[in-house]
Design a protein around this motif. Structure first.
Motif, short mmCIF file in Angstrom:
data_model
loop_
_atom_site.label_atom_id
_atom_site.label_comp_id
_atom_site.label_asym_id
_atom_site.label_seq_id
_atom_site.Cartn_x
_atom_site.Cartn_y
_atom_site.Cartn_z
N ASP A 108 0.83 -1.20 0.00
CA ASP A 108 0.00 0.00 0.00
C ASP A 108 0.87 1.26 0.00
N ARG A 109 1.95 1.24 0.80
CA ARG A 109 2.86 2.39 0.81
C ARG A 109 3.57 2.54 -0.53
N LEU A 110 3.92 1.42 -1.14
CA LEU A 110 4.55 1.49 -2.46
C LEU A 110 3.60 2.10 -3.48
N ALA A 111 2.32 1.70 -3.41
CA ALA A 111 1.33 2.27 -4.33
C ALA A 111 1.25 3.79 -4.17
N GLY A 112 1.34 4.26 -2.94
CA GLY A 112 1.32 5.69 -2.71
C GLY A 112 2.51 6.40 -3.32
N GLN A 113 3.69 5.76 -3.24
CA GLN A 113 4.90 6.35 -3.80
C GLN A 113 4.81 6.46 -5.32
N LEU A 114 4.08 5.55 -5.94
CA LEU A 114 4.01 5.51 -7.40
C LEU A 114 3.07 6.55 -7.97
N ALA A 115 2.52 7.40 -7.10
CA ALA A 115 1.71 8.51 -7.61
C ALA A 115 2.56 9.44 -8.47
N ASP A 116 3.86 9.48 -8.19
CA ASP A 116 4.80 10.27 -9.01
C ASP A 116 5.28 9.39 -10.17
#
Length: 283
Positions: A108-116
């Motif tokens: 889930d945290r990785l998914a958030g980082q991939l917003a960029d």
């Protein structure tokens, strides 16, 4: 992180270091705090020093560098950030369920980082343009390097897996640079083999841009990499879980494909034609 999600303890601890220039020793301490959140909030300065492999005065200086009067003040801040209690919570089920749910949190945290998306896209172009493309992974990271390289070879003309240490590793990095390589992708995971970090230094000396997939923005890889992509490693079981780093690797491979869509399509079609001719697969 998904909108509305509650930040995990490790993420809240990481926020402490944003915008702070840390020495290599201080990065080791920071990484230790992140890796052991939230339980680290109840350790003494001496216990943190032992975990991080540094001196107790280094822990005190680290706390001061973050703007605290000393380690006790930093520890109170850590308790506030993590909301932790001695012994932890059992609401998440048994230890096996907790390990799996922790991996879900890492994803889930990785998914958030991939917003960029721009950063991943730029890194994908960087690796796509490297001919050949060396992929480094030693010890526990070797299977990830091999998995990535297996699929990358279907869309990139020259992928070279570097999964053995020793003096020959530097030779192979220099040979790749001489053959035209401009970048190297390195998997740098706990417990951070010394040979891996030495290889990153050698890669830079050879003129290669180092892209590192590692477990934390404060891992030792940050000292030697030009681009750091972080995905947390699960540490709840006897051996680490690499779910998030593996996912990040395949996301990066997608970016490599997107960087040269026509070449990617041509190579994939050529492989499928060859596979059909040789009857490689049953389905």
């Amino acid at each position: 992180m998904n909108e509305g999600a509650v930040a995990a303890p490790a993420d809240r601890v990481l926020d402490l270091f944003q915008g702070v220039r840390l020495t290599p020793t201080q990065r080791r301490i920071a990484h230790c705090l992140v890796q052991h959140a939230p339980g680290v909030a109840y350790l003494s300065a001496a216990e943190v020093a032992e975990l991080a492999g540094v001196s107790q005065p280094s822990v005190t200086r680290f706390a001061v560098a973050l703007g605290h009067d000393g380690y006790p003040a930093l520890r109170r801040r850590l308790r506030d950030l993590t909301g932790s209690t001695p012994g932890g919570s059992t609401d998440a089920g048994n230890e096996l369920q907790q390990a799996v749910r922790a991996e879900m949190g890492n994803l889930d945290r990785l998914a958030g980082q991939l917003a960029d998306r721009d950063r991943i896209a730029e890194t994908g172009r960087l690796l796509a343009e490297s001919r050949p493309l060396p992929v480094l992974g030693l010890r526990a990271a070797a299977p990830l390097a091999a998995y990535f390289a297996y699929f990358a070879a279907k869309v990139h003309p020259d992928v070279r897996v570097l999964d053995d240490g020793g003096s020959l590793l530097t030779d192979r990095l220099e040979q790749a640079a001489e053959a035209g390589a401009s970048a190297v992708l390195a998997f740098v995971l706990p417990r951070y083999p010394r040979e891996t970090l030495d290889a990153l230094r050698d890669a830079r000396h050879a003129g290669l841009t180092v892209v590192a997939i590692t477990d934390s923005p404060v891992s030792p890889a940050t000292e030697h990499a030009d681009v750091v992509l972080a995905a947390a490693v699960g540490a709840q079981l006897v051996f680490d879980l690499h779910t998030a780093p593996m996912t990040l690797a395949m996301v990066l491979l997608q970016a490599i494909c997107d960087a040269a869509p026509a070449d990617t399509q041509r190579r994939l079609e050529a492989f499928e034609a060859s596979a059909a001719r040789r009857q490689l697969f049953l389905g």
